[in-house]
Design a protein around this motif. Sequence first.
Motif, PDB file in Angstrom:
ATOM      1  N   CYS A  56       0.825  -1.210   0.000  1.00  0.00           N
ATOM      2  CA  CYS A  56       0.000   0.000   0.000  1.00  0.00           C
ATOM      3  C   CYS A  56       0.863   1.264   0.000  1.00  0.00           C
ATOM      4  O   CYS A  56       0.662   2.167  -0.818  1.00  0.00           O
ATOM      5  CB  CYS A  56      -0.923  -0.042   1.221  1.00  0.00           C
ATOM      6  SG  CYS A  56      -2.009   1.389   1.410  1.00  0.00           S
ATOM      7  N   ILE A  57       1.826   1.316   0.890  1.00  0.00           N
ATOM      8  CA  ILE A  57       2.694   2.502   0.989  1.00  0.00           C
ATOM      9  C   ILE A  57       3.481   2.706  -0.308  1.00  0.00           C
ATOM     10  O   ILE A  57       3.515   3.803  -0.867  1.00  0.00           O
ATOM     11  CB  ILE A  57       3.635   2.390   2.205  1.00  0.00           C
ATOM     12  CG1 ILE A  57       2.828   2.528   3.505  1.00  0.00           C
ATOM     13  CG2 ILE A  57       4.745   3.434   2.152  1.00  0.00           C
ATOM     14  CD1 ILE A  57       3.608   2.212   4.763  1.00  0.00           C
ATOM     15  N   THR A  82      -6.806   1.293  -9.784  1.00  0.00           N
ATOM     16  CA  THR A  82      -7.228  -0.100  -9.723  1.00  0.00           C
ATOM     17  C   THR A  82      -7.990  -0.474 -10.987  1.00  0.00           C
ATOM     18  O   THR A  82      -7.751  -1.520 -11.598  1.00  0.00           O
ATOM     19  CB  THR A  82      -8.101  -0.343  -8.473  1.00  0.00           C
ATOM     20  OG1 THR A  82      -7.349   0.023  -7.308  1.00  0.00           O
ATOM     21  CG2 THR A  82      -8.534  -1.794  -8.367  1.00  0.00           C
ATOM     22  N   GLN A  83      -8.891   0.397 -11.396  1.00  0.00           N
ATOM     23  CA  GLN A  83      -9.679   0.137 -12.596  1.00  0.00           C
ATOM     24  C   GLN A  83      -8.773   0.039 -13.833  1.00  0.00           C
ATOM     25  O   GLN A  83      -8.924  -0.871 -14.656  1.00  0.00           O
ATOM     26  CB  GLN A  83     -10.717   1.238 -12.781  1.00  0.00           C
ATOM     27  CG  GLN A  83     -11.667   0.988 -13.929  1.00  0.00           C
ATOM     28  CD  GLN A  83     -12.677   2.117 -14.081  1.00  0.00           C
ATOM     29  OE1 GLN A  83     -12.380   3.285 -13.823  1.00  0.00           O
ATOM     30  NE2 GLN A  83     -13.876   1.764 -14.511  1.00  0.00           N
ATOM     31  N   GLY A  84      -7.838   0.951 -13.963  1.00  0.00           N
ATOM     32  CA  GLY A  84      -6.914   0.915 -15.100  1.00  0.00           C
ATOM     33  C   GLY A  84      -6.089  -0.359 -15.135  1.00  0.00           C
ATOM     34  O   GLY A  84      -5.903  -0.974 -16.196  1.00  0.00           O
ATOM     35  N   PHE A  85      -5.615  -0.769 -13.971  1.00  0.00           N
ATOM     36  CA  PHE A  85      -4.840  -2.010 -13.878  1.00  0.00           C
ATOM     37  C   PHE A  85      -5.722  -3.194 -14.267  1.00  0.00           C
ATOM     38  O   PHE A  85      -5.280  -4.107 -14.966  1.00  0.00           O
ATOM     39  CB  PHE A  85      -4.290  -2.175 -12.455  1.00  0.00           C
ATOM     40  CG  PHE A  85      -3.313  -3.299 -12.303  1.00  0.00           C
ATOM     41  CD1 PHE A  85      -1.980  -3.120 -12.623  1.00  0.00           C
ATOM     42  CD2 PHE A  85      -3.725  -4.540 -11.827  1.00  0.00           C
ATOM     43  CE1 PHE A  85      -1.066  -4.162 -12.478  1.00  0.00           C
ATOM     44  CE2 PHE A  85      -2.827  -5.583 -11.683  1.00  0.00           C
ATOM     45  CZ  PHE A  85      -1.490  -5.392 -12.006  1.00  0.00           C
ATOM     46  N   ALA A 145     -15.708  -6.614  -5.663  1.00  0.00           N
ATOM     47  CA  ALA A 145     -14.612  -6.696  -6.638  1.00  0.00           C
ATOM     48  C   ALA A 145     -13.479  -7.551  -6.094  1.00  0.00           C
ATOM     49  O   ALA A 145     -12.915  -8.387  -6.808  1.00  0.00           O
ATOM     50  CB  ALA A 145     -14.113  -5.293  -6.984  1.00  0.00           C
ATOM     51  N   MET A 146     -13.148  -7.351  -4.827  1.00  0.00           N
ATOM     52  CA  MET A 146     -12.075  -8.129  -4.214  1.00  0.00           C
ATOM     53  C   MET A 146     -12.445  -9.608  -4.167  1.00  0.00           C
ATOM     54  O   MET A 146     -11.616 -10.476  -4.430  1.00  0.00           O
ATOM     55  CB  MET A 146     -11.780  -7.609  -2.806  1.00  0.00           C
ATOM     56  CG  MET A 146     -10.580  -8.287  -2.176  1.00  0.00           C
ATOM     57  SD  MET A 146     -10.321  -7.806  -0.478  1.00  0.00           S
ATOM     58  CE  MET A 146     -11.686  -8.635   0.315  1.00  0.00           C
ATOM     59  N   ARG A 174      -4.947  -6.776  -3.923  1.00  0.00           N
ATOM     60  CA  ARG A 174      -4.481  -5.808  -2.924  1.00  0.00           C
ATOM     61  C   ARG A 174      -4.982  -4.400  -3.242  1.00  0.00           C
ATOM     62  O   ARG A 174      -5.317  -3.634  -2.341  1.00  0.00           O
ATOM     63  CB  ARG A 174      -2.963  -5.843  -2.820  1.00  0.00           C
ATOM     64  CG  ARG A 174      -2.475  -7.122  -2.177  1.00  0.00           C
ATOM     65  CD  ARG A 174      -0.983  -7.216  -2.107  1.00  0.00           C
ATOM     66  NE  ARG A 174      -0.608  -8.479  -1.476  1.00  0.00           N
ATOM     67  CZ  ARG A 174       0.636  -8.868  -1.267  1.00  0.00           C
ATOM     68  NH1 ARG A 174       1.638  -8.085  -1.642  1.00  0.00           N
ATOM     69  NH2 ARG A 174       0.878 -10.023  -0.689  1.00  0.00           N
ATOM     70  N   MET A 175      -5.045  -4.048  -4.510  1.00  0.00           N
ATOM     71  CA  MET A 175      -5.588  -2.743  -4.909  1.00  0.00           C
ATOM     72  C   MET A 175      -7.067  -2.642  -4.534  1.00  0.00           C
ATOM     73  O   MET A 175      -7.514  -1.629  -3.989  1.00  0.00           O
ATOM     74  CB  MET A 175      -5.414  -2.532  -6.422  1.00  0.00           C
ATOM     75  CG  MET A 175      -3.998  -2.341  -6.865  1.00  0.00           C
ATOM     76  SD  MET A 175      -3.931  -2.300  -8.683  1.00  0.00           S
ATOM     77  CE  MET A 175      -2.219  -1.925  -8.943  1.00  0.00           C
TER      78      MET A 175
END
Length: 190
Positions: A56-57, A82-85, A145-146, A174-175
């Motif tokens: 995260c960091i 997250t969406q782009g990935f 989503a997760m 994780r995102m």
Amino acid sequence: MVFSCVTRNMFSVLHLLALVLISITPLCSSYTPSDKVTKELVVQLCSKPTLYKNFCIAWLFSDPKTLTLDLHGLLGMVIEKTQGFGFRTIKLTKGLVNTTTDPNLKMIYGSCLTDYEQSTKGIEIAKGYASSKVYFSAFMAAYKAMMAISDCETLIEAQPIPAYFSRRVVMFERMCSTGMVFSKVLKEGK
């Protein structure tokens, strides 16, 4: 095959327990959407339960925009990235489905493609709720989503999948988790 089904169900139960824990455990009610993002705030947020702190960091600090935002903007950035990935991984996975000659891999990639499409749709829904400051609904959409992508993660476990694909699945999960927890933080702060 039975073991795979048992493993998948076990992970679903574990994720459900994590959702219950996050839902009943206050993360902190002192945050507001207009709080300026600082290094200290990022470290505090990334230390929340269920988040992978180091990921995260590093992920947030890799974008110079992070420290120019308020907390609401940070959530928007997390969801957008997250969406782009997710979209890029859908494209990659479609290519793998079309080019692999291994029928087992084709089935796994096809299943993961469906999970990525569902997960990315959930992130799109979370994005809409977050932009409207309906943080609880953003939290629930990010959770869904997760869960969708964790199905793929469970499926590829102990399979001869290329490491780069496995890493993408874990990163995306994780995102999604980060967006979910940040939505929860903002929901509690209102």
